[in-house]
Write a protein that holds these residues in place. Structure first.
Motif, mmCIF file in Angstrom:
data_model
loop_
_atom_site.group_PDB
_atom_site.id
_atom_site.type_symbol
_atom_site.label_atom_id
_atom_site.label_comp_id
_atom_site.label_asym_id
_atom_site.label_seq_id
_atom_site.Cartn_x
_atom_site.Cartn_y
_atom_site.Cartn_z
ATOM 1 N N GLN A 150 26.866 -39.268 -32.325
ATOM 2 C CA GLN A 150 25.737 -39.603 -31.825
ATOM 3 C C GLN A 150 24.950 -39.997 -32.901
ATOM 4 O OE1 GLN A 150 24.244 -36.732 -29.408
ATOM 5 N NE2 GLN A 150 26.185 -37.265 -27.762
ATOM 6 N N ALA A 166 23.283 -32.861 -27.682
ATOM 7 C CA ALA A 166 24.673 -33.727 -27.729
ATOM 8 C C ALA A 166 25.290 -33.795 -26.019
ATOM 9 C CB ALA A 166 25.410 -32.804 -28.495
ATOM 10 N N TRP A 174 23.197 -28.688 -29.954
ATOM 11 C CA TRP A 174 24.382 -28.835 -29.034
ATOM 12 C C TRP A 174 24.307 -28.919 -27.678
ATOM 13 C CZ3 TRP A 174 26.501 -23.806 -32.379
ATOM 14 C CH2 TRP A 174 27.067 -24.629 -33.641
ATOM 15 N N GLN A 208 30.804 -29.754 -29.112
ATOM 16 C CA GLN A 208 29.516 -29.989 -28.992
ATOM 17 C C GLN A 208 28.905 -30.631 -30.550
ATOM 18 O OE1 GLN A 208 28.452 -26.250 -26.939
ATOM 19 N NE2 GLN A 208 26.686 -27.416 -26.252
ATOM 20 N N ALA A 210 27.596 -34.175 -31.521
ATOM 21 C CA ALA A 210 26.270 -34.483 -32.013
ATOM 22 C C ALA A 210 26.717 -35.424 -33.371
ATOM 23 C CB ALA A 210 25.632 -33.178 -32.594
#
Length: 295
Positions: A126, A230, A227, A119, A123
């Motif tokens: 991203q 994400a 998280w 997770q 993130a």
């Protein structure tokens, strides 16, 4: 290999002998690599190690370039006593390892503690902080949503102010009694399995850091929005394979996943507990192979 998954391909000693060590922040990290094809990174759970993947490894290695390691504080890696263990630091370890190998794209397969590291890596991708792309994500029984995570009593007291004493004083019988509760009825661990898990836990004075490692449960609460977000924002293919008999992060976690994740892809394994890849490796391999073929 029989579909039951009972056959063991590696002994723990052979698993260790086939590995290599590298340095992270001055600490030795145990790793294993093998196979050909697209890179697939396997991330283990708490309080175990990469050994958890040993039964599914022979199936996956035929089709993938497999990479796994024992995160800092686990398994055959170093376990410094006075270290600020965190999910973010473990993600730094994984990210640096992948980037150091010069990999441009990887598939991630995480279990338990490893799902939280996944997770964090999602993130970071991203946010444009990775030099490599995450091609797909597969998750096994992890505390993805802290509101439906149900830790065992021993895990709760390890997080308490007495955690250090509890960890150092943890007996084989108490460990085994609690650990066996995590498994389903189809393929519970045998005597040799328990010997191996206990050996890994004790290697490099591992009981002495359990109370520090387990603070990741508080991290999950503190970083929940980041998280969970994400997972919700992920654009790559993603599947959850869930052992439904897991008392910690099983059926309730899968239900929450379906509620919160768009187009949720979930495979439920009945009478399988917290370690599906160790309990029923053939079933997990089949679900993973189907997942990858659909991409």
């Amino acid at each position: 290999m029989a579909a039951s998954g009972r056959q063991e391909t590696f002994t723990l000693e052979a698993w260790q002998q086939a590995g290599k060590w590298f340095s992270y922040e001055g600490h030795a990290i145990f790793s294993r690599m093998g196979g050909q094809g697209e890179p697939l990174v396997l991330l283990h759970g708490f309080p175990t190690a990469s050994w958890d993947w040993s039964r599914i490894w022979p199936m996956l290695v035929r089709e993938h370039n497999l990479l796994t390691l024992d995160m800092l504080g686990f398994g055959f890696s170093d376990k410094p006593l006075h270290y600020s263990y965190s999910i973010e630091d473990q993600a730094d370890l994984i990210q640096g390892w992948i980037e150091g190998l010069g990999l441009e794209r990887v598939h991630l397969f995480g279990h338990d503690y490893g799902t939280t590291v996944v997770q964090e890596l999602l993130a970071r991708e991203q946010e444009g902080e990775l030099s490599f792309a995450i091609s797909s994500v597969c998750l096994l029984n992890g505390g993805l949503f802290p509101e439906v995570h149900h830790p065992l009593f021993i895990q709760k007291i390890l997080r308490s102010p007495l955690g250090g004493l509890i960890g150092r004083g943890l007996s084989r019988s108490l460990f085994e009694r609690n650990f066996r509760r995590l498994f389903g009825s189809r393929n519970p661990p045998g005597r040799q399995d328990m010997d191996d898990f206990w050996h890994l836990l004790n290697y490099n004075n591992g009981r002495g850091v359990l109370h520090r490692l387990i603070q990741f449960m508080e991290e999950r609460r503190c970083h929940r929005n980041r998280w969970v977000g994400a997972l919700q924002k992920a654009e790559q293919p993603m599947r959850l394979i869930s052992g439904g008999a897991d008392p910690v992060s099983g059926a309730a976690m899968a239900r929450r996943y379906r509620e919160l994740i768009p187009q949720a892809d979930v495979v439920m394994l009945r009478n399988v507990g917290h370690y599906p890849h160790f309990e029923q490796p053939w079933d997990v391999y089949s679900a993973y192979r189907e997942f990858r073929k659909a991409q």
